[in-house]
Scaffold this active site. Structure first.
Site, PDB file in Angstrom:
ATOM      1  N   HIS A   1      -1.105 -11.109  47.754  1.00 26.75           N
ATOM      2  CA  HIS A   1      -0.610 -10.280  46.654  1.00 26.75           C
ATOM      3  C   HIS A   1      -1.448 -10.442  45.384  1.00 26.75           C
ATOM      4  CE1 HIS A   1       2.055  -7.456  45.037  1.00 26.75           C
ATOM      5  NE2 HIS A   1       3.211  -7.976  45.381  1.00 26.75           N
TER       6      HIS A   1
ATOM      7  N   ASP B   1      -1.639  -4.721  45.860  1.00 24.96           N
ATOM      8  CA  ASP B   1      -0.220  -4.535  45.578  1.00 24.96           C
ATOM      9  C   ASP B   1       0.417  -3.643  46.645  1.00 24.96           C
ATOM     10  OD1 ASP B   1      -0.438  -6.019  43.158  1.00 24.96           O
ATOM     11  OD2 ASP B   1      -1.282  -4.230  42.189  1.00 24.96           O
TER      12      ASP B   1
END
Length: 403
Positions: free
Chosen positions: A378, A382
């Protein structure tokens, strides 16, 4: 005159260790004879003798760390009977005699020799003792018929309880409790998994894919004589999907996100109790479906035969875990490969009831379906990029070959 035996420059990024010497000091060797096994968390690699002669020194012994270019040992290529090295175990032959002896004498094989006595590497000896395997019943796949650790592992995996009607050569398998010692590959896998989870925040997105179009295309090619696995289609679709979210093919650096200029896709290949290796299809984005299929066939066969090199398992920019081949519908999260931003998971392909709109009306159909997941770092990407990539990946599979 002596020749240095060096650790190859090309190997998987994690450190290697000396797994076992296949010859001892004083043994005659021919050029390219297997000399020593090195092991990382991904591959076991044989280092061949660079010249014919006699192994005169071992400088890195079993369990020693072996960095690229390190000196493993030395081979004497000009030793006469009147001038043996100080640590010789008796009179040694000349280099020419050593070469002839290594090529013709059955006792130089680390498989079964002419008298039926096994000369096995230390790791093979431990494995046959641990699993109660008779090495006399094994067919060695190493050079010169040598029995390798992979031969023992395959025998353990295929072992059955001997019963009435079973072949006489079947290996009885002992089912009992007790501890299973860690081998070096398992320890390295564990070390890398812990580091990967600690370094990267893992997030997983789940989609579902209809493989009807792929199945039809696959069957049409098979009818023409070209047989491809579903994995070839998955690799091709993954490579093509990178166009909508290039950062999926990237990695986190302290000062930037580095996107790989080529799409190098690793494919997890199970090795039974020994874990798995991840051979890499290099520059998959530039290959056709058929070329990818041929590459996969070669890499998979060599992986299961223990013949991969360090170059075969290094340099991946993206990884696929086809865990569904062993029966699981879903695995989450699938731990990221070190230095990569994403890993694709493919669940079991099975027929399911789905609802589709046909002619403006809902219809209940039976289709070959599989869950597909994308686990991402992450820090690098995204949810928007993750879902865009998965959307395109599924579109390609479901619209094959026109998508």
């Amino acid at each position: 005159m002596t020749i240095d035996v060096l650790v190859p420059d090309e190997q998987e990024g994690t450190k290697a260790v000396v797994r076992a010497w296949l010859r001892q000091v004083g043994d005659a060797v021919a050029e390219n004879d297997p000399l020593v096994e090195l092991e990382t968390d991904k591959v076991t690699q044989e280092v061949p003798a660079p010249a014919a002669g006699v192994l005169s020194e071992i400088l890195l012994d079993t369990d020693a760390e072996a960095v690229p270019g390190a000196l493993l040992g030395r081979i004497s290529t000009d030793i006469t009977q009147s001038d043996p090295p100080e640590h010789s175990r008796g009179t040694r032959p000349s280099a020419a005699e050593a070469s002839r002896s290594a090529r013709t004498s059955p006792s130089t094989s680390l498989g079964m020799n002419g008298g039926g006595e096994a000369r096995l590497s230390p790791s093979v000896k431990r494995a046959v003792l641990q699993h109660g395997i008779d090495p006399a019943r094994l067919s060695g796949t190493g050079r010169g018929g040598r029995i390798t650790r992979e031969d023992v592992d395959r025998a353990v995996g295929a072992a059955t309880v001997v019963s009435v009607g079973a072949p006489a050569t079947a290996q009885p398998r002992q089912f009992a409790g007790g501890d299973i010692p860690h081998d070096r590959m398992r320890l390295k896998i564990a070390e890398n998994m812990v580091r990967a989870v600690s370094d990267a925040p893992h997030v997983t997105a789940l989609f579902e894919a209809d493989f009807s179009a792929v199945a039809a295309h696959k069957a049409a090619l098979a009818a023409e004589g070209t047989k491809l696995s579903y994995t070839a289609y998955i690799v091709k679709a993954a490579a093509d999907a990178m166009a909508v979210a290039p950062a999926i093919n990237g990695r986190w650096e302290d000062d930037r996100i580095a996107v790989s200029p080529t799409i190098d896709i690793g494919v997890g290949t199970a090795l039974g109790d020994k874990g798995l290796v991840v051979p890499v299809v290099k520059d998959a984005g530039a290959l056709s479906l058929e070329q990818i299929g041929a590459k996969l066939d070669d890499l998979t066969a060599r992986a299961r035969a223990g013949k991969l090199t360090g170059a075969d398992v290094s340099g991946g920019s993206f990884t696929i875990s086809n865990h569904g081949v062993s029966g699981s519908l879903l695995a989450s999260p699938i731990i990221l490969h070190a230095g990569q931003a994403a890993i694709l998971g493919i669940g079991k392909l099975e027929k399911r009831v789905v609802v589709r709109e046909i002619g403006g009306q809902d219809a209940i159909l039976v289709r070959p379906m599989a869950y597909v997941t994308l686990t991402i770092d992450h820090r690098v990407v995204d949810g928007h990029q993750t879902n865009a990539w998965l959307t395109r990946f599924v579109e390609i599979l479901e619209g094959w070959p026109a998508a």
